[in-house]
Design a protein around this motif. Sequence first.
Motif, PDB file in Angstrom:
ATOM      1  N   TYR B 148     108.342 -44.653  76.206  1.00 32.06           N
ATOM      2  CA  TYR B 148     106.962 -44.540  76.686  1.00 32.06           C
ATOM      3  C   TYR B 148     106.169 -43.634  75.768  1.00 32.06           C
ATOM      4  O   TYR B 148     106.621 -42.563  75.382  1.00 32.06           O
ATOM      5  CB  TYR B 148     106.951 -43.953  78.102  1.00 32.06           C
ATOM      6  CG  TYR B 148     105.569 -43.904  78.724  1.00 32.06           C
ATOM      7  CD1 TYR B 148     105.088 -44.999  79.438  1.00 32.06           C
ATOM      8  CD2 TYR B 148     104.754 -42.786  78.594  1.00 32.06           C
ATOM      9  CE1 TYR B 148     103.822 -44.968  80.005  1.00 32.06           C
ATOM     10  CE2 TYR B 148     103.490 -42.752  79.161  1.00 32.06           C
ATOM     11  CZ  TYR B 148     103.036 -43.838  79.864  1.00 32.06           C
ATOM     12  OH  TYR B 148     101.775 -43.811  80.422  1.00 32.06           O
ATOM     13  N   ASP B 169     100.746 -52.817  70.734  1.00 36.75           N
ATOM     14  CA  ASP B 169     101.727 -53.646  71.439  1.00 36.75           C
ATOM     15  C   ASP B 169     102.875 -52.812  71.981  1.00 36.75           C
ATOM     16  O   ASP B 169     103.282 -52.959  73.130  1.00 36.75           O
ATOM     17  CB  ASP B 169     102.318 -54.692  70.473  1.00 36.75           C
ATOM     18  CG  ASP B 169     101.544 -55.998  70.546  1.00 36.75           C
ATOM     19  OD1 ASP B 169     100.839 -56.197  71.550  1.00 36.75           O
ATOM     20  OD2 ASP B 169     101.636 -56.795  69.603  1.00 36.75           O
ATOM     21  N   ARG B 170     103.391 -51.949  71.114  1.00 34.98           N
ATOM     22  CA  ARG B 170     104.546 -51.151  71.538  1.00 34.98           C
ATOM     23  C   ARG B 170     104.157 -50.203  72.671  1.00 34.98           C
ATOM     24  O   ARG B 170     104.933 -49.935  73.576  1.00 34.98           O
ATOM     25  CB  ARG B 170     105.124 -50.389  70.346  1.00 34.98           C
ATOM     26  CG  ARG B 170     105.884 -51.355  69.423  1.00 34.98           C
ATOM     27  CD  ARG B 170     106.782 -50.647  68.459  1.00 34.98           C
ATOM     28  NE  ARG B 170     105.994 -49.994  67.418  1.00 34.98           N
ATOM     29  CZ  ARG B 170     106.349 -48.878  66.817  1.00 34.98           C
ATOM     30  NH1 ARG B 170     107.441 -48.273  67.146  1.00 34.98           N
ATOM     31  NH2 ARG B 170     105.592 -48.357  65.872  1.00 34.98           N
ATOM     32  N   ASP B 173     103.806 -52.336  75.876  1.00 37.76           N
ATOM     33  CA  ASP B 173     105.123 -52.787  76.345  1.00 37.76           C
ATOM     34  C   ASP B 173     105.840 -51.671  77.104  1.00 37.76           C
ATOM     35  O   ASP B 173     106.391 -51.887  78.186  1.00 37.76           O
ATOM     36  CB  ASP B 173     106.002 -53.228  75.158  1.00 37.76           C
ATOM     37  CG  ASP B 173     105.525 -54.546  74.560  1.00 37.76           C
ATOM     38  OD1 ASP B 173     104.720 -55.229  75.219  1.00 37.76           O
ATOM     39  OD2 ASP B 173     105.941 -54.874  73.425  1.00 37.76           O
ATOM     40  N   ILE B 176     104.202 -51.020  80.439  1.00 41.70           N
ATOM     41  CA  ILE B 176     104.588 -52.013  81.455  1.00 41.70           C
ATOM     42  C   ILE B 176     106.014 -51.722  81.952  1.00 41.70           C
ATOM     43  O   ILE B 176     106.279 -51.784  83.159  1.00 41.70           O
ATOM     44  CB  ILE B 176     104.453 -53.450  80.880  1.00 41.70           C
ATOM     45  CG1 ILE B 176     102.961 -53.774  80.657  1.00 41.70           C
ATOM     46  CG2 ILE B 176     105.085 -54.471  81.809  1.00 41.70           C
ATOM     47  CD1 ILE B 176     102.684 -55.008  79.828  1.00 41.70           C
ATOM     48  N   SER B 177     106.899 -51.351  81.033  1.00 42.91           N
ATOM     49  CA  SER B 177     108.275 -51.018  81.461  1.00 42.91           C
ATOM     50  C   SER B 177     108.260 -49.836  82.430  1.00 42.91           C
ATOM     51  O   SER B 177     109.006 -49.822  83.417  1.00 42.91           O
ATOM     52  CB  SER B 177     109.133 -50.605  80.268  1.00 42.91           C
ATOM     53  OG  SER B 177     109.181 -51.622  79.346  1.00 42.91           O
ATOM     54  N   TYR B 223      96.841 -60.090  73.522  1.00 48.23           N
ATOM     55  CA  TYR B 223      96.937 -58.771  74.160  1.00 48.23           C
ATOM     56  C   TYR B 223      96.531 -58.866  75.629  1.00 48.23           C
ATOM     57  O   TYR B 223      97.203 -58.331  76.516  1.00 48.23           O
ATOM     58  CB  TYR B 223      96.059 -57.759  73.411  1.00 48.23           C
ATOM     59  CG  TYR B 223      96.262 -56.348  73.900  1.00 48.23           C
ATOM     60  CD1 TYR B 223      97.359 -55.602  73.487  1.00 48.23           C
ATOM     61  CD2 TYR B 223      95.387 -55.768  74.807  1.00 48.23           C
ATOM     62  CE1 TYR B 223      97.573 -54.319  73.949  1.00 48.23           C
ATOM     63  CE2 TYR B 223      95.584 -54.482  75.281  1.00 48.23           C
ATOM     64  CZ  TYR B 223      96.677 -53.761  74.847  1.00 48.23           C
ATOM     65  OH  TYR B 223      96.889 -52.487  75.321  1.00 48.23           O
ATOM     66  N   LYS B 226      99.157 -60.605  77.671  1.00 52.75           N
ATOM     67  CA  LYS B 226     100.279 -59.720  77.982  1.00 52.75           C
ATOM     68  C   LYS B 226      99.955 -58.890  79.229  1.00 52.75           C
ATOM     69  O   LYS B 226     100.789 -58.730  80.121  1.00 52.75           O
ATOM     70  CB  LYS B 226     100.525 -58.811  76.770  1.00 52.75           C
ATOM     71  CG  LYS B 226     101.731 -57.950  76.889  1.00 52.75           C
ATOM     72  CD  LYS B 226     101.950 -57.148  75.627  1.00 52.75           C
ATOM     73  CE  LYS B 226     102.738 -57.930  74.604  1.00 52.75           C
ATOM     74  NZ  LYS B 226     103.324 -57.131  73.557  1.00 52.75           N
ATOM     75  N   ALA B 230     101.648 -58.871  83.152  1.00 56.47           N
ATOM     76  CA  ALA B 230     102.047 -57.684  83.917  1.00 56.47           C
ATOM     77  C   ALA B 230     101.358 -57.676  85.276  1.00 56.47           C
ATOM     78  O   ALA B 230     101.983 -57.370  86.312  1.00 56.47           O
ATOM     79  CB  ALA B 230     101.701 -56.425  83.142  1.00 56.47           C
TER      80      ALA B 230
END
Lengths: 270, 424
Positions: B148, B169-170, B173, B176-177, B223, B226, B230
Amino acid sequence: MSNNLSHLDALENNSIFIIREAYSQFRNVAILWSIGKDSTTLLWLVRKAFFGQIPFPVLHIDTTYKFPEIYDFREKYAKEWGLNLLVTKNEEALAAGMGPDKSKFQCCNDLKTVALKQAIAKYKFNALYLGIRRDEHGIRAKERVFSPRDEDFEWDYKNQPPELWDQYKTKATEEEHLRVHPLLGWREIDIWEYTKRENIPVNDLYYAKDGKRYRSIGCHTCCGPIDSNAGTVDEIITELANTDISERSGRAQDKEDDYMMQKLRSLGYM
Amino acid sequence: MAENRNIIVGLDGVPFGMIKDFTESGVMPNTSKLLNDSVLTPMYSTVPEISSVAWSSIITGANPAEHGIFGFIDLHPNSYKMRFPNFNDLRAATFWENCEGPSVIVNVPSTYPVRSMNGVHVSGFVSIDYEKSVYPESLVSTLKGLEYRLDVDSMLAHKSMDVFLDDLDRTVDARISSIQTFWDQCKWQNFMFVFTGTDRLMHFLWDAYDDKGHKYHRKFLEYFSKIDAAIGRIIDLSENSDSVILLSDHGFEKLDHDVFVSKILAEEGFLHFNPSEESSLQNIGPKTKAFALDPARIYLNRKDKYPCGSVEEKDANEILNQLEELFSSLEIDGRKVIKHIFKKEDVYEGPYFKDAPDLVLIGDTGFNLKATTAGKSRFGKGIFTGKHTYHDAFLAVKSKNRNISFDKQPSVIDAGKLIRSLTK
């Protein structure tokens, strides 16, 4: 440790044990001397541990932005104590004009962290003594007495050996170097009480002048004085016993502000 | 199953027009389904239309003069020295501090440093120290394990757009995790998270949204897809009885010109700097009548308020009139530059009214107002292709428990009041 020892004796004994233990494991060591009260106390203890003759170099990372009083103090006591003083600077960054006016974060990184990396690479030190204390900052509470740093200088605080019952892990891999922290368990007030007891020389910056004094010293560009009338070590001890403001609050805020500025600038503010 | 749960999803800076476009054109199919069950309305931002002020109003339901946050930057009292207000400066209680149930709060801007609360709090922009951004601190290692990141590194966009997009993006991602992890592992009554990468993307690549042939057009849409995925996952996991609020804090549009408000104030004789010193707020001269803080908050240099103050109370109205006249007549290539000039008393009400700017300017279409004293001319154009707007944030509310309707276009303060009433 005997219960008959005073608090300061117990701290002193433990620190000297750590200092000698580290030297017995790592011969190619150095002590970092920022010339503030903590590293000067550490230097005092190292001198005691080796009966006045320190068998390794004393390293000063010079940003060139230190207070003039710091340079005076360094020269005076390096001579008086017969220190093998190594002064190192990141000459490349200084030549390129690096200074706190560029970015305080970048400046600290280039003139302190990178300069230290250069010194370690040059002199191949495998352990360094530092005068940090746990009570300086929340993150330092997680520090170990023998604290490994990897080849990138990273401190992986989640992956540290435990130091239960003062059992230290004093080995490092070839890629690592160890930071040795003999003052980790000392508090700011302990430093001052020990300074008083041992009559350790104190930089004048710590004493109040016109209602202000420095509680933490470093580069004149980034340290701010606090309101204080403490003009002697005794008065400083009394002051510390009655304050709940953190020692480095001024410095930390400065850095946070600088980072904040960078983040806002990247989005077009300011 | 918990009763009266609330899910609040923020899309920083996403304008009403864009959410309509993406939900109708198939870029955001899950959001489209959610909107089918929701009341959707355009929404006004705060004055000024920036995230720190607007999200502070959303989480408190309070006017800026009640919560005390007027911008990312402010001045120390009786000084021209800048300071950066943070969560400690927020003077109104947040909705999660006003309700009994536990909350999970992730990436809400201007909530750094975190403080103890009932639940989990990970602060948003501008978060600096990881340890001070996560409550409880024991979750730091969980978040680091998920890689994170507190924020995307927007500085990268100034060097390489590809590297910036990769970082964006990273960051999303990992965000969202973390949301999935907290959803699965935490007990909560209110779950709020904000996607802030949307704002960064639109600042740097609004042109990629507008232009279908743009190198990064597809990336721009991906984007949002994505984020839509979520949102879809969260909606799938939610209960039918959950209230869901989807909202932005301000709108966005194409940026044509940067407008350097301080330069204009200086050229028109309102702002003076001490000679032989750099033109910064720290060096304001005693002849100064008014100065600006980002983005376009104008403060009279009042005698009783600032060290070099020159404006007497009796002259204040006249100077304000002169400033209004100056900015309302400002044009470039025949286009009006300023859309709204808000007087302090028009928009602010509350105990911190005295700290509010005297005037706030809102740029007309395409004009991005900036207060920096570094502007060399009145107008310019930098790397940014998108800018904030005041009038077209959006709000969508799905609630089984409440009959939601809006007689007139709400503001983010109204959205904050609604969140407060749903969560208490």
